[in-house]
Design a protein around this motif. Sequence first.
Motif, PDB file in Angstrom:
ATOM      1  N   ALA A  14       0.852  -1.188   0.000  1.00 46.75           N
ATOM      2  CA  ALA A  14       0.000   0.000   0.000  1.00 46.75           C
ATOM      3  C   ALA A  14       0.886   1.234   0.000  1.00 46.75           C
ATOM      4  CB  ALA A  14      -0.914  -0.001   1.214  1.00 46.75           C
ATOM      5  N   GLN A  15       0.614   2.139  -0.906  1.00 42.69           N
ATOM      6  CA  GLN A  15       1.448   3.326  -1.071  1.00 42.69           C
ATOM      7  C   GLN A  15       0.592   4.587  -1.078  1.00 42.69           C
ATOM      8  OE1 GLN A  15       3.547   2.576  -4.749  1.00 42.69           O
ATOM      9  NE2 GLN A  15       4.133   0.513  -4.100  1.00 42.69           N
ATOM     10  N   GLN A  16       0.805   5.429  -0.067  1.00 40.27           N
ATOM     11  CA  GLN A  16       0.152   6.734   0.024  1.00 40.27           C
ATOM     12  C   GLN A  16      -1.374   6.633  -0.014  1.00 40.27           C
ATOM     13  OE1 GLN A  16       2.011   9.981   0.283  1.00 40.27           O
ATOM     14  NE2 GLN A  16       3.322   8.321   1.040  1.00 40.27           N
ATOM     15  N   LEU A  17      -1.911   5.643   0.719  1.00 41.69           N
ATOM     16  CA  LEU A  17      -3.365   5.482   0.757  1.00 41.69           C
ATOM     17  C   LEU A  17      -4.011   6.589   1.585  1.00 41.69           C
ATOM     18  CD1 LEU A  17      -4.021   1.656   1.274  1.00 41.69           C
ATOM     19  CD2 LEU A  17      -3.916   2.960  -0.860  1.00 41.69           C
ATOM     20  N   THR A  18      -5.084   7.129   1.064  1.00 39.61           N
ATOM     21  CA  THR A  18      -5.873   8.128   1.773  1.00 39.61           C
ATOM     22  C   THR A  18      -7.335   7.731   1.693  1.00 39.61           C
ATOM     23  OG1 THR A  18      -4.318   9.919   1.304  1.00 39.61           O
ATOM     24  CG2 THR A  18      -6.580  10.555   1.821  1.00 39.61           C
ATOM     25  N   GLY A  58      -4.108   6.896  -3.783  1.00 38.58           N
ATOM     26  CA  GLY A  58      -3.030   5.983  -3.435  1.00 38.58           C
ATOM     27  C   GLY A  58      -3.043   4.736  -4.306  1.00 38.58           C
ATOM     28  N   GLN A  59      -2.031   3.925  -4.124  1.00 44.15           N
ATOM     29  CA  GLN A  59      -1.876   2.702  -4.903  1.00 44.15           C
ATOM     30  C   GLN A  59      -1.868   1.487  -3.975  1.00 44.15           C
ATOM     31  OE1 GLN A  59       1.760   3.357  -7.123  1.00 44.15           O
ATOM     32  NE2 GLN A  59       0.631   4.224  -8.839  1.00 44.15           N
ATOM     33  N   LEU A  60      -2.492   0.414  -4.439  1.00 41.96           N
ATOM     34  CA  LEU A  60      -2.543  -0.825  -3.668  1.00 41.96           C
ATOM     35  C   LEU A  60      -2.308  -2.007  -4.599  1.00 41.96           C
ATOM     36  CD1 LEU A  60      -3.169  -2.489  -1.096  1.00 41.96           C
ATOM     37  CD2 LEU A  60      -5.582  -2.441  -1.789  1.00 41.96           C
ATOM     38  N   TYR A  61      -1.308  -2.816  -4.234  1.00 39.69           N
ATOM     39  CA  TYR A  61      -1.021  -4.045  -4.970  1.00 39.69           C
ATOM     40  C   TYR A  61      -1.259  -5.227  -4.041  1.00 39.69           C
ATOM     41  CZ  TYR A  61       1.295  -0.966  -8.330  1.00 39.69           C
ATOM     42  OH  TYR A  61       1.571   0.018  -9.244  1.00 39.69           O
ATOM     43  N   PRO A 117      -2.696  -4.661  -9.501  1.00 45.14           N
ATOM     44  CA  PRO A 117      -2.870  -3.238  -9.181  1.00 45.14           C
ATOM     45  C   PRO A 117      -4.326  -2.926  -8.848  1.00 45.14           C
ATOM     46  CG  PRO A 117      -2.790  -3.531 -11.555  1.00 45.14           C
ATOM     47  CD  PRO A 117      -2.608  -4.902 -10.954  1.00 45.14           C
ATOM     48  N   ILE A 118      -4.684  -3.110  -7.592  1.00 46.63           N
ATOM     49  CA  ILE A 118      -6.082  -2.994  -7.181  1.00 46.63           C
ATOM     50  C   ILE A 118      -6.647  -1.608  -7.473  1.00 46.63           C
ATOM     51  CG2 ILE A 118      -7.676  -3.219  -5.244  1.00 46.63           C
ATOM     52  CD1 ILE A 118      -6.236  -5.831  -6.159  1.00 46.63           C
ATOM     53  N   HIS A 119      -5.840  -0.578  -7.320  1.00 43.65           N
ATOM     54  CA  HIS A 119      -6.292   0.796  -7.543  1.00 43.65           C
ATOM     55  C   HIS A 119      -6.706   1.053  -8.984  1.00 43.65           C
ATOM     56  CE1 HIS A 119      -1.955   0.467  -8.225  1.00 43.65           C
ATOM     57  NE2 HIS A 119      -2.124   1.364  -9.166  1.00 43.65           N
ATOM     58  N   ALA A 120      -6.260   0.208  -9.907  1.00 43.04           N
ATOM     59  CA  ALA A 120      -6.545   0.406 -11.327  1.00 43.04           C
ATOM     60  C   ALA A 120      -7.651  -0.514 -11.845  1.00 43.04           C
ATOM     61  CB  ALA A 120      -5.272   0.182 -12.147  1.00 43.04           C
ATOM     62  N   LEU A 121      -8.257  -1.316 -10.936  1.00 44.55           N
ATOM     63  CA  LEU A 121      -9.244  -2.302 -11.354  1.00 44.55           C
ATOM     64  C   LEU A 121     -10.664  -1.828 -11.064  1.00 44.55           C
ATOM     65  CD1 LEU A 121      -7.573  -5.590 -10.022  1.00 44.55           C
ATOM     66  CD2 LEU A 121      -7.234  -4.449 -12.230  1.00 44.55           C
ATOM     67  N   ASN A 122     -11.613  -2.309 -11.878  1.00 49.71           N
ATOM     68  CA  ASN A 122     -13.020  -2.047 -11.583  1.00 49.71           C
ATOM     69  C   ASN A 122     -13.534  -3.098 -10.603  1.00 49.71           C
ATOM     70  OD1 ASN A 122     -13.705  -4.402 -13.058  1.00 49.71           O
ATOM     71  ND2 ASN A 122     -13.857  -3.237 -14.971  1.00 49.71           N
ATOM     72  N   GLU A 123     -14.801  -2.976 -10.191  1.00 50.24           N
ATOM     73  CA  GLU A 123     -15.333  -3.874  -9.169  1.00 50.24           C
ATOM     74  C   GLU A 123     -15.331  -5.329  -9.628  1.00 50.24           C
ATOM     75  OE1 GLU A 123     -16.722  -5.973  -6.171  1.00 50.24           O
ATOM     76  OE2 GLU A 123     -15.892  -3.950  -6.076  1.00 50.24           O
ATOM     77  N   GLU A 124     -15.668  -5.576 -10.869  1.00 54.67           N
ATOM     78  CA  GLU A 124     -15.676  -6.948 -11.372  1.00 54.67           C
ATOM     79  C   GLU A 124     -14.273  -7.548 -11.320  1.00 54.67           C
ATOM     80  OE1 GLU A 124     -16.912  -9.469 -15.413  1.00 54.67           O
ATOM     81  OE2 GLU A 124     -17.356  -7.332 -15.255  1.00 54.67           O
ATOM     82  N   GLN A 125     -13.281  -6.762 -11.676  1.00 56.21           N
ATOM     83  CA  GLN A 125     -11.894  -7.242 -11.643  1.00 56.21           C
ATOM     84  C   GLN A 125     -11.423  -7.449 -10.211  1.00 56.21           C
ATOM     85  OE1 GLN A 125     -10.449  -3.920 -13.951  1.00 56.21           O
ATOM     86  NE2 GLN A 125     -10.109  -5.187 -15.774  1.00 56.21           N
ATOM     87  N   ARG A 126     -11.815  -6.560  -9.298  1.00 54.46           N
ATOM     88  CA  ARG A 126     -11.445  -6.740  -7.890  1.00 54.46           C
ATOM     89  C   ARG A 126     -12.094  -7.995  -7.309  1.00 54.46           C
ATOM     90  NH1 ARG A 126     -12.845  -1.320  -7.537  1.00 54.46           N
ATOM     91  NH2 ARG A 126     -14.498  -1.782  -6.038  1.00 54.46           N
ATOM     92  N   ALA A 127     -13.330  -8.259  -7.717  1.00 53.40           N
ATOM     93  CA  ALA A 127     -14.008  -9.471  -7.261  1.00 53.40           C
ATOM     94  C   ALA A 127     -13.256 -10.716  -7.723  1.00 53.40           C
ATOM     95  CB  ALA A 127     -15.447  -9.492  -7.772  1.00 53.40           C
ATOM     96  N   ALA A 128     -12.718 -10.675  -8.924  1.00 49.32           N
ATOM     97  CA  ALA A 128     -11.946 -11.813  -9.430  1.00 49.32           C
ATOM     98  C   ALA A 128     -10.679 -12.011  -8.620  1.00 49.32           C
ATOM     99  CB  ALA A 128     -11.607 -11.588 -10.905  1.00 49.32           C
ATOM    100  N   VAL A 129     -10.046 -10.911  -8.182  1.00 52.05           N
ATOM    101  CA  VAL A 129      -8.861 -11.000  -7.324  1.00 52.05           C
ATOM    102  C   VAL A 129      -9.226 -11.624  -5.990  1.00 52.05           C
ATOM    103  CG1 VAL A 129      -7.136  -9.648  -6.060  1.00 52.05           C
ATOM    104  CG2 VAL A 129      -7.647  -9.097  -8.443  1.00 52.05           C
ATOM    105  N   ARG A 130     -10.336 -11.178  -5.408  1.00 48.81           N
ATOM    106  CA  ARG A 130     -10.775 -11.743  -4.123  1.00 48.81           C
ATOM    107  C   ARG A 130     -11.026 -13.237  -4.242  1.00 48.81           C
ATOM    108  NH1 ARG A 130     -13.748  -6.874  -3.976  1.00 48.81           N
ATOM    109  NH2 ARG A 130     -15.678  -7.885  -4.650  1.00 48.81           N
ATOM    110  N   LEU A 131     -11.690 -13.631  -5.302  1.00 49.48           N
ATOM    111  CA  LEU A 131     -12.021 -15.037  -5.493  1.00 49.48           C
ATOM    112  C   LEU A 131     -10.772 -15.895  -5.629  1.00 49.48           C
ATOM    113  CD1 LEU A 131     -14.469 -16.928  -5.835  1.00 49.48           C
ATOM    114  CD2 LEU A 131     -14.304 -16.555  -8.304  1.00 49.48           C
ATOM    115  N   LYS A 132      -9.745 -15.336  -6.251  1.00 45.81           N
ATOM    116  CA  LYS A 132      -8.531 -16.099  -6.532  1.00 45.81           C
ATOM    117  C   LYS A 132      -7.559 -16.128  -5.368  1.00 45.81           C
ATOM    118  CE  LYS A 132      -4.840 -16.503 -10.001  1.00 45.81           C
ATOM    119  NZ  LYS A 132      -4.280 -15.920 -11.254  1.00 45.81           N
TER     120      LYS A 132
END
Length: 243
Positions: free
Chosen positions: A18-22, A74-77, A82-97
């Motif tokens: 996590a980098q510079q999260l606000t 901020g940025q989150l990996y 790159p979670i900060h650059a993903l939409n909700e559907e893509q974030r859901a796929a990350v969570r599932l995996k």
Amino acid sequence: MVQQDFTSPIMPQAIISAQQLTQSIQLQQQTLSIFSALNLEIFAGEQVAITGRSGSGKSTLLGILATLDQAVTGQLYVCGEPIHALNEEQRAAVRLKYIGFVFQSFQLLPHLTALENVMLPLRLQPGFHYAKAEQQARALLARVGLERQSAQTPRVLSGGEQQRVAIARALISEPEIIFADEPTGNLDGHTAEEIEQLLFDLNRERGTTLVLVTHDPQLAARCQRHFELRDGQLTEHAETAGV
């Protein structure tokens, strides 16, 4: 012949960076800052506790790290994504995996049996195979000491038993990271100790990274790293302790 340099150790890669999260929320005519310019790195296999007073934002931070919510800036990996650059559907796929969850209130579906609750995450994955999923779920229920309760629904299970089902459910997808939000907050002292030990045992056995939020200083002290969120700033405690 090229000489190899064996003097420089290979630096481990952060599984969470996590980098510079606000994060802030809008309240009528003013903006309330929860935390700002927050930096955090967590490495694979670690046990990490985040503490703080009620309202400090620690559960909010956990939700962002777990990809359930997004920071304002901020940025989150997470696992290289790159979670900060993903939409909700893509974030859901990350969570599932990559991610499993353990909640204070268990979050079990009341009409499903313990076995069915544990199997549930696999139903969301492509190529679901019932017999294989059932075998995995039964093995996990046995590991958490609930083999005989597999056909029971949450309403007849004790709080500690429900949390064991929730832990088995979190592990069935073989996630890289387990996030736990006050995992012992609704349990009595003896049961809480059993659940804590189970989480740490599974962390060691499976190499899964454990990130938890807790009010309990003793639970936090058992983790390899301990961060405190206070006045919007995250500070790591200098002392570390093994389990």
